[in-house]
Scaffold this active site. Structure first.
Site, PDB file in Angstrom:
ATOM      1  N   GLY A   1       0.819  -1.204   0.000  1.00  0.00           N
ATOM      2  CA  GLY A   1       0.000   0.000   0.000  1.00  0.00           C
ATOM      3  C   GLY A   1       0.850   1.250   0.000  1.00  0.00           C
TER       4      GLY A   1
ATOM      5  N   GLN B   1       2.997   9.888   1.138  1.00  0.00           N
ATOM      6  CA  GLN B   1       4.329   9.281   1.213  1.00  0.00           C
ATOM      7  C   GLN B   1       5.224   9.653   0.034  1.00  0.00           C
ATOM      8  OE1 GLN B   1       2.422   5.278   2.088  1.00  0.00           O
ATOM      9  NE2 GLN B   1       4.404   5.034   3.100  1.00  0.00           N
TER      10      GLN B   1
ATOM     11  N   CYS C   1       5.759  -0.299   7.086  1.00  0.00           N
ATOM     12  CA  CYS C   1       5.448   0.859   6.262  1.00  0.00           C
ATOM     13  C   CYS C   1       6.655   1.197   5.389  1.00  0.00           C
ATOM     14  CB  CYS C   1       5.114   2.042   7.175  1.00  0.00           C
ATOM     15  SG  CYS C   1       4.744   3.554   6.295  1.00  0.00           S
ATOM     16  N   LEU C   2       6.401   1.529   4.140  1.00  0.00           N
ATOM     17  CA  LEU C   2       7.498   1.876   3.236  1.00  0.00           C
ATOM     18  C   LEU C   2       8.225   3.141   3.680  1.00  0.00           C
ATOM     19  CD1 LEU C   2       5.879   1.058  -0.228  1.00  0.00           C
ATOM     20  CD2 LEU C   2       7.572  -0.281   1.030  1.00  0.00           C
TER      21      LEU C   2
ATOM     22  N   HIS D   1      -4.469   1.990   7.721  1.00  0.00           N
ATOM     23  CA  HIS D   1      -3.073   2.437   7.776  1.00  0.00           C
ATOM     24  C   HIS D   1      -2.833   3.545   6.737  1.00  0.00           C
ATOM     25  CE1 HIS D   1       1.442   1.480   7.973  1.00  0.00           C
ATOM     26  NE2 HIS D   1       1.331   2.245   6.913  1.00  0.00           N
ATOM     27  N   GLU D   2      -3.295   3.314   5.511  1.00  0.00           N
ATOM     28  CA  GLU D   2      -3.066   4.302   4.444  1.00  0.00           C
ATOM     29  C   GLU D   2      -3.893   5.560   4.673  1.00  0.00           C
ATOM     30  OE1 GLU D   2      -0.562   3.787   2.740  1.00  0.00           O
ATOM     31  OE2 GLU D   2      -0.372   1.637   3.073  1.00  0.00           O
TER      32      GLU D   2
ATOM     33  N   HIS E   1      -2.134   7.908   6.875  1.00  0.00           N
ATOM     34  CA  HIS E   1      -1.110   8.712   6.182  1.00  0.00           C
ATOM     35  C   HIS E   1      -1.722  10.012   5.652  1.00  0.00           C
ATOM     36  CE1 HIS E   1       2.528   6.338   6.182  1.00  0.00           C
ATOM     37  NE2 HIS E   1       1.933   5.271   5.690  1.00  0.00           N
TER      38      HIS E   1
HETATM   39 NI    NI Z   1       2.644   3.315   5.608  1.00  0.00          NI
END
Ligand code: NI
Length: 167
Positions: free
Chosen positions: A46, A51, A91-92, A133-134, A137
């Protein structure tokens, strides 16, 4: 298509609150394609526009093992949430860190897809975790902010050290 740079926690820009997309157009679709390519290349399941330093309410997800089930959520809103679940998240923007977070077990979400079409979706389990989660962000929240202050302080020190060593 292009691979975009992913902001790394604790980059301040990750705390920006994203704005609603006013019109889903070619620019939106190009961003969605680039975000998908960036997510697949990472690899990750995701990615939120936040991000990649674009502060618009756009999310891409693909939790399939075959990486051929891209889901796009533009201006997502949670209509209802119930139950609870706790699972390990990564998380990226915080590579190599995995921590348990408590979230709603089941959610109903509405959003627009990349053609500007409205849809609603019910999700539970891992998919529900990913959407929540997204969506965090987009509100400027990174999952590690659910941890205790002590853990967050330790985590920032660890990431700082890791970055120094990488130079
Ligand atoms: Ni994330």
């Amino acid at each position: 298509m292009a691979i975009l740079q992913i902001l790394q926690y604790p980059d301040e820009r990750l705390h920006t609150v994203a704005k609603k997309v006013v019109e889903v157009n070619e620019v939106t679709r190009k961003l969605v394609r680039d975000m998908a390519e960036t997510m697949y290349a990472a690899p990750g399941v995701g990615l939120a526009a936040t991000q990649v330093d674009v502060h618009e309410r756009i999310i891409v997800l693909d939790i399939s093992e075959t990486h051929d089930n891209l889901m796009v959520f533009i201006n997502p809103e949670i209509l209802s949430a119930s139950g609870e679940q706790a699972g390990e998240e990564g998380c990226l923007s915080v590579p190599g860190i995995y921590e348990t977070v408590r979230r709603s077990g089941k959610i109903k979400v509405k959003a627009l897809d990349e053609t500007g079409e409205f849809f609603t979706m019910e999700a539970e389990g891992f998919l529900a975790v990913c959407i929540q989660h997204e969506m965090d962000h987009l509100q400027g929240k990174v999952f590690v902010e659910y941890l205790s202050q002590l853990k967050q302080t330790r985590l920032r020190a660890k990431l700082k050290k890791r970055r120094r060593e990488a130079l």
